[in-house]
Every structure is written in C-alpha cells, then in structure tokens.
Design a protein around this motif. Structure first.
Motif, PDB file in Angstrom:
ATOM      1  N   ARG A  74       0.849  -1.203   0.000  1.00  0.00           N
ATOM      2  CA  ARG A  74       0.000   0.000   0.000  1.00  0.00           C
ATOM      3  C   ARG A  74       0.880   1.248   0.000  1.00  0.00           C
ATOM      4  NH1 ARG A  74      -4.682  -1.046  -1.847  1.00  0.00           N
ATOM      5  NH2 ARG A  74      -5.642   0.664  -0.684  1.00  0.00           N
ATOM      6  N   PRO A  75       0.376   2.369  -0.536  1.00  0.00           N
ATOM      7  CA  PRO A  75       1.239   3.534  -0.778  1.00  0.00           C
ATOM      8  C   PRO A  75       1.669   4.301   0.465  1.00  0.00           C
ATOM      9  CG  PRO A  75      -1.031   4.013  -1.390  1.00  0.00           C
ATOM     10  CD  PRO A  75      -0.971   2.557  -1.092  1.00  0.00           C
ATOM     11  N   THR A  76       0.932   4.193   1.560  1.00  0.00           N
ATOM     12  CA  THR A  76       1.298   4.916   2.787  1.00  0.00           C
ATOM     13  C   THR A  76       1.319   3.949   3.959  1.00  0.00           C
ATOM     14  OG1 THR A  76      -0.982   5.459   3.412  1.00  0.00           O
ATOM     15  CG2 THR A  76       0.150   7.005   1.921  1.00  0.00           C
ATOM     16  N   ALA A  77       2.025   4.342   5.022  1.00  0.00           N
ATOM     17  CA  ALA A  77       2.100   3.509   6.221  1.00  0.00           C
ATOM     18  C   ALA A  77       0.705   3.311   6.823  1.00  0.00           C
ATOM     19  CB  ALA A  77       3.039   4.133   7.243  1.00  0.00           C
ATOM     20  N   ARG A  78      -0.079   4.371   6.827  1.00  0.00           N
ATOM     21  CA  ARG A  78      -1.435   4.259   7.370  1.00  0.00           C
ATOM     22  C   ARG A  78      -2.261   3.274   6.559  1.00  0.00           C
ATOM     23  NH1 ARG A  78      -6.690   6.130   7.646  1.00  0.00           N
ATOM     24  NH2 ARG A  78      -7.357   6.938   9.683  1.00  0.00           N
ATOM     25  N   ALA A  79      -2.127   3.322   5.251  1.00  0.00           N
ATOM     26  CA  ALA A  79      -2.865   2.398   4.388  1.00  0.00           C
ATOM     27  C   ALA A  79      -2.378   0.969   4.597  1.00  0.00           C
ATOM     28  CB  ALA A  79      -2.710   2.811   2.929  1.00  0.00           C
ATOM     29  N   VAL A  80      -1.082   0.789   4.858  1.00  0.00           N
ATOM     30  CA  VAL A  80      -0.540  -0.538   5.165  1.00  0.00           C
ATOM     31  C   VAL A  80      -1.234  -1.109   6.392  1.00  0.00           C
ATOM     32  CG1 VAL A  80       1.504  -1.770   6.015  1.00  0.00           C
ATOM     33  CG2 VAL A  80       1.728  -0.155   4.113  1.00  0.00           C
ATOM     34  N   VAL A  81      -1.283  -0.301   7.434  1.00  0.00           N
ATOM     35  CA  VAL A  81      -1.870  -0.747   8.699  1.00  0.00           C
ATOM     36  C   VAL A  81      -3.360  -1.030   8.529  1.00  0.00           C
ATOM     37  CG1 VAL A  81      -2.394  -0.040  11.074  1.00  0.00           C
ATOM     38  CG2 VAL A  81      -0.149   0.447  10.086  1.00  0.00           C
ATOM     39  N   GLU A  82      -4.054  -0.143   7.844  1.00  0.00           N
ATOM     40  CA  GLU A  82      -5.494  -0.342   7.665  1.00  0.00           C
ATOM     41  C   GLU A  82      -5.784  -1.611   6.865  1.00  0.00           C
ATOM     42  OE1 GLU A  82      -9.567   2.045   6.564  1.00  0.00           O
ATOM     43  OE2 GLU A  82      -7.663   2.930   5.956  1.00  0.00           O
ATOM     44  N   HIS A  83      -5.069  -1.808   5.782  1.00  0.00           N
ATOM     45  CA  HIS A  83      -5.291  -2.992   4.947  1.00  0.00           C
ATOM     46  C   HIS A  83      -5.010  -4.266   5.738  1.00  0.00           C
ATOM     47  CE1 HIS A  83      -5.572  -4.879   0.884  1.00  0.00           C
ATOM     48  NE2 HIS A  83      -4.827  -5.820   1.479  1.00  0.00           N
ATOM     49  N   PHE A  84      -3.912  -4.268   6.483  1.00  0.00           N
ATOM     50  CA  PHE A  84      -3.507  -5.441   7.251  1.00  0.00           C
ATOM     51  C   PHE A  84      -4.511  -5.756   8.358  1.00  0.00           C
ATOM     52  CE2 PHE A  84      -0.645  -7.007  10.816  1.00  0.00           C
ATOM     53  CZ  PHE A  84      -0.642  -8.315  10.387  1.00  0.00           C
ATOM     54  N   LEU A  85      -4.846  -4.765   9.171  1.00  0.00           N
ATOM     55  CA  LEU A  85      -5.710  -5.031  10.322  1.00  0.00           C
ATOM     56  C   LEU A  85      -7.163  -5.276   9.913  1.00  0.00           C
ATOM     57  CD1 LEU A  85      -4.332  -2.551  13.027  1.00  0.00           C
ATOM     58  CD2 LEU A  85      -3.836  -4.979  12.720  1.00  0.00           C
TER      59      LEU A  85
END
Length: 200
Positions: free
Chosen positions: A83-94
């Motif tokens: 994902r393009p941002t750290a926040r998007a990484v966390v949201e997608h994962f969780l």
C-alpha cells in the motif's frame, strides 16, 4: 492400487489435500497440543497408521497444515506492505485480519497464534517456529515503516521497530479476541481506534 489402499487403511478416494485442509482446521481451532490424534484422524477420515504413512508424525502434519494456511493468508500481509502509505498498510492489514479471523466457514482467530498459545516442553520446536514466523513478519513491517520515514510519510523521530511491534501486538490480540468470540464489528472498531491514533 486396491491392495495398496487396503494395506495403508486408506480409502481409494483418499485426497491428501482435502485431508490436510481438515487437519488444518482442527489445529486452527484447538492449537497444536490441543489437537489430539483421534480428533485429527476422525476429521481427516483416516486411521493413525495412514496418517503416519502419508504425513509423518503430528509435528510434521502441523507444519504442512501451517504451510497450507500461510498460502492463503500470507497474500493479505504481502498486499498490505504494498500500500502507498504507512497508514494504508496498517489499515489494509488489520481490517483484512478482522475479516479473515471471523469468517463463518473457518475457525475464528489465527492458526499461527492459536497454535502456540499453550505448549509444553515437548512442543517447543513448534512454538519456536511460530514465534520465528511472527518475528519475520514484524521485521518486514518495520522495514516498510523505515521506508515510510525515508519518503516523508512518517515523522522522522518515530521508531519503526516500536510501531511495527505495536501493530503486530494489536493483530495478535485481535486473533485471541476472535477465537474467544469477538465479532467482526468489534474487531473493526479496534482497527478504527488504531487508525484514529496513527501519527499521519
């Protein structure tokens, strides 16, 4: 072929992949030590000699089941890291975990977490293997956050290691909660709370 089936106690229509899927669900629900051989053989539709002949011992069966589980669940983590941002990484994962851990057709929670919640000394190799697997994922998440810092997506004074550990702790806790009966909505609310406190 018929003679071979009689000797091993396996039906002629035996399907190793199907049997492994059934073993995976037993381990997923009950953990490694909580899954007895009688429960496994019953779920898999085979007797104990057949299990040993096809899959080796219980430890090897678990490792094979874990690889099968990972083949369907690792893509979620891999996709999150892209994902393009750290926040998007966390949201997608969780959010993906919240959905995967509460699927109606599967045991709730996570096999990697459930498998090692209670292990005696005899099961330490399994426990250590699962701990190592989680550590690898935490390191990959830490590296992704380091990249986010370099790209200006996270504050330069943030600690990538602590943030990765925090996210993985939340994910692991969600798995325990799911196994204990938490609903998908409740887990998604946990994700909402994490995202509200995200630095950027």
């Amino acid at each position: 072929m018929k003679e071979s089936a009689r000797k091993t106690g396996r039906p002629r229509t035996f399907d190793a992949d199907t049997a492994l899927d059934k073993a995976m669900k037993v381990f997923w629900e009950k953990g490694y030590e909580g899954s007895s051989l009688p429960e496994l053989t019953e779920a898999m539709g085979m007797n104990r000699p057949s299990l040993y002949a096809v899959f080796g011992n219980k430890e090897n069966l678990f490792r094979m089941a874990l690889e099968r589980y990972s083949a369907t669940h690792d893509p979620l983590f891999n996709a999150a890291l892209e994902r393009p941002t750290a926040r998007a990484v966390v949201e997608h994962f969780l959010r993906g975990n919240a959905d995967a851990q509460t699927e109606s057709e599967n045991p709730h929670g996570c096999l990697v977490i459930n498998g090692a919640l209670a292990c005696s000394d005899d099961a330490l190799p399994i426990r250590n293997s699962l701990i190592e697997r989680r550590a690898v994922n935490e390191a990959r998440l830490r590296d992704r956050f380091e990249r986010a810092k370099a790209e200006g997506d996270l504050p330069t004074d943030s600690c990538s290691g602590q943030m990765a550990r925090y996210v993985m702790t939340v994910s692991n806790g969600m798995a325990v909660q799911a196994a204990a009966g938490a609903s998908r909505k409740q887990l998604q609310e946990v994700v909402d709370q994490v995202l509200r406190g995200w630095p950027m």
